[in-house]
Design an enzyme around this catalytic site. Structure first.
Site, PDB file in Angstrom:
ATOM      1  N   ASP A  77       1.827  -8.722 -65.724  1.00 25.69           N
ATOM      2  CA  ASP A  77       1.919 -10.713 -65.540  1.00 25.69           C
ATOM      3  C   ASP A  77      -0.053 -10.622 -64.658  1.00 25.69           C
ATOM      4  O   ASP A  77      -1.010 -11.832 -65.034  1.00 25.69           O
ATOM      5  CB  ASP A  77       2.032 -10.188 -64.155  1.00 25.69           C
ATOM      6  CG  ASP A  77       2.355  -9.332 -62.931  1.00 25.69           C
ATOM      7  OD1 ASP A  77       1.948  -8.121 -63.696  1.00 25.69           O
ATOM      8  OD2 ASP A  77       2.777  -9.280 -61.954  1.00 25.69           O
ATOM      9  N   LYS A  87       4.657  -2.288 -66.813  1.00 31.14           N
ATOM     10  CA  LYS A  87       5.251  -2.960 -65.758  1.00 31.14           C
ATOM     11  C   LYS A  87       5.158  -2.006 -64.446  1.00 31.14           C
ATOM     12  O   LYS A  87       6.691  -0.998 -63.876  1.00 31.14           O
ATOM     13  CB  LYS A  87       6.250  -4.266 -66.020  1.00 31.14           C
ATOM     14  CG  LYS A  87       6.445  -5.203 -64.301  1.00 31.14           C
ATOM     15  CD  LYS A  87       5.225  -5.824 -63.723  1.00 31.14           C
ATOM     16  CE  LYS A  87       5.926  -6.562 -62.438  1.00 31.14           C
ATOM     17  NZ  LYS A  87       4.118  -6.924 -61.741  1.00 31.14           N
ATOM     18  N   TYR A 144      15.136  -6.215 -77.374  1.00 36.31           N
ATOM     19  CA  TYR A 144      15.439  -6.680 -78.773  1.00 36.31           C
ATOM     20  C   TYR A 144      15.708  -6.283 -79.637  1.00 36.31           C
ATOM     21  O   TYR A 144      17.058  -6.444 -79.841  1.00 36.31           O
ATOM     22  CB  TYR A 144      13.741  -7.250 -79.220  1.00 36.31           C
ATOM     23  CG  TYR A 144      13.453  -7.976 -78.805  1.00 36.31           C
ATOM     24  CD1 TYR A 144      13.336  -8.800 -77.547  1.00 36.31           C
ATOM     25  CD2 TYR A 144      11.832  -8.148 -79.584  1.00 36.31           C
ATOM     26  CE1 TYR A 144      12.994  -9.734 -77.212  1.00 36.31           C
ATOM     27  CE2 TYR A 144      11.635  -9.439 -78.557  1.00 36.31           C
ATOM     28  CZ  TYR A 144      11.916 -10.156 -77.674  1.00 36.31           C
ATOM     29  OH  TYR A 144      10.458 -11.351 -77.239  1.00 36.31           O
ATOM     30  N   ASP A 189       1.683 -14.559 -78.110  1.00 33.90           N
ATOM     31  CA  ASP A 189       1.231 -16.022 -78.180  1.00 33.90           C
ATOM     32  C   ASP A 189       0.693 -16.762 -76.906  1.00 33.90           C
ATOM     33  O   ASP A 189       0.425 -18.029 -78.307  1.00 33.90           O
ATOM     34  CB  ASP A 189       3.288 -16.441 -77.968  1.00 33.90           C
ATOM     35  CG  ASP A 189       3.936 -16.174 -79.827  1.00 33.90           C
ATOM     36  OD1 ASP A 189       3.534 -15.546 -80.503  1.00 33.90           O
ATOM     37  OD2 ASP A 189       5.225 -16.144 -79.055  1.00 33.90           O
ATOM     38  N   ASP A 202       5.476  -9.818 -77.660  1.00 36.00           N
ATOM     39  CA  ASP A 202       5.666 -10.750 -77.952  1.00 36.00           C
ATOM     40  C   ASP A 202       4.914 -12.094 -76.885  1.00 36.00           C
ATOM     41  O   ASP A 202       4.471 -12.720 -77.157  1.00 36.00           O
ATOM     42  CB  ASP A 202       7.415 -11.296 -78.199  1.00 36.00           C
ATOM     43  CG  ASP A 202       8.245 -12.340 -78.914  1.00 36.00           C
ATOM     44  OD1 ASP A 202       6.723 -13.458 -79.296  1.00 36.00           O
ATOM     45  OD2 ASP A 202       9.051 -12.664 -78.531  1.00 36.00           O
TER      46      ASP A 202
END
Length: 352
Positions: free
Chosen positions: A218, A185, A139, A246, A242
């Site tokens: 994941d 990851k 970001y 959520d 993020d």
């Protein structure tokens, strides 16, 4: 005398912030509270979503309580150049405060398990703290571009950036159940290899009493909704945090039950995670629970007043059971719920 800046913002922000401020004044009457503009309303007034007058007001503040920013999808604010949009004001605010660690508690309130989309036996007792790195990663990296038919963003982290947010996670785990899950990851991303290496090294040097495990993002996305009780503290980078925070937000049953704290080098930033909900703005029906609980986090982390924070948490839990808002299947509007919290405070005196 502690000094708190409130930034009500857009949509339902002014309504829920007013409720939170009312509760804050009740439990901490010595706190000085100043209100300033941010977001779309700040652009309308000052031509900037994070105007200089608001920046200047932050100097010397002990904490910042934020409402919401942004408008409807068809808002004229969304047609502005990106630096002038409300959300850019929020990013600039976080950067100005140096808030690099976002703390988002995911807690199912006792007696409200039926609100969760999960089966009650899965939802019962869920108490997770997600610690998200907030100032780095994809970001914020400047190496980003749209070039004709090609576009790219880059994810980049340094060891100091990883260590500072990991320290927050380990510190939080010391106050809780002593377990940290670091999410990455690392099987496909070099930046995740660095993340895993640095978190592991920090735990070995400074936090040997905390249990650390690593999981792929994941896998966590599946397990956080199929076996949420396995998690205590989760720490991860900006993009993964993020998405996961959520996703986890659905577990309590309403975004109106989700407070947050963003901590870093200066004054902390405390805010509900829900959006500006322009469709119900001005109607007095917004659920202020998350904003009120954010004020509780402000007292706990920003002003170091855990007793007052616990007082708010107990009062909100009681009000949620006795006077739930419409999004929780009840009938209480914003004012009614706030009154219920105030009434509960009278039966839940602070300790110490």
């Amino acid at each position: 005398m502690p000094r708190v800046i409130t930034l009500p913002g857009d949509g339902i922000g002014p309504e829920v912030t007013a409720a939170a401020t009312q509760i804050l004044r009740e439990v901490a009457p010595d706190v000085t509270i100043e209100e300033h503009a941010i977001g779309g309303v700040a652009y309308d007034t000052h031509g900037d979503p994070f105007p200089q007058v608001t920046r200047d007001a932050l100097a010397g503040a002990d904490a910042v309580l934020l409402g919401t920013v942004g408008g409807a999808q068809d808002s004229v604010w969304n047609t502005l150049p990106r630096p002038k949009r409300p959300e850019s004001g929020l990013l600039a605010l976080r950067k100005a405060l140096g808030c690099y660690a976002n703390l988002r508690p995911v807690r199912v309130q006792p007696g409200l398990e039926h609100l969760s989309p999960l089966k009650p036996e899965l939802a019962r007792g869920v108490d997770i703290l997600i610690v998200r790195e907030l100032l780095g990663g994809v970001y914020f990296d400047g190496d980003r571009k749209i070039d004709g038919a090609t576009a790219y963003n880059t994810m980049r982290y340094t060891t100091p950036e990883v260590e500072r947010v990991a320290r927050v996670a380990f510190w939080a785990a010391e106050q809780r159940r002593g377990r940290v899950t670091s999410v990455d990851k690392a099987n496909v991303l070099e930046v995740s290899e660095l993340w895993r290496r640095d978190v592991t090294a920090l735990q070995g040097r400074e936090y040997r009493g905390i249990h650390l495990n690593h999981e792929y993002v994941d896998s966590v996305a599946m397990l956080i909704v199929s076996d949420p009780s396995r998690y205590d503290v989760i720490v991860t980078e900006n993009l993964f945090g993020d998405i996961l925070s959520d996703l986890a937000a659905v577990i309590p049953g309403s975004l109106g039950l989700m407070p947050s704290a963003s901590l870093g080098d200066g004054a902390g930033l405390f805010e509900p995670i829900h959006g500006s909900a322009p469709d119900i703005a001005g109607r007095g029906v917004a659920n202020p629970a998350a904003a009120i609980m954010s004020a509780g986090m402000l007292l706990r982390h920003g002003l170091k007043r855990p007793d007052a924070a616990n007082q708010i948490d107990r009062a909100v839990a009681l009000a949620l059971r006795q006077s739930p808002t419409r999004d929780l299947g009840g009938t209480a509007d914003t004012a009614t719920f706030t009154r219920a919290v105030l009434d509960a405070l009278e039966t839940s005196p602070a300790v110490g």
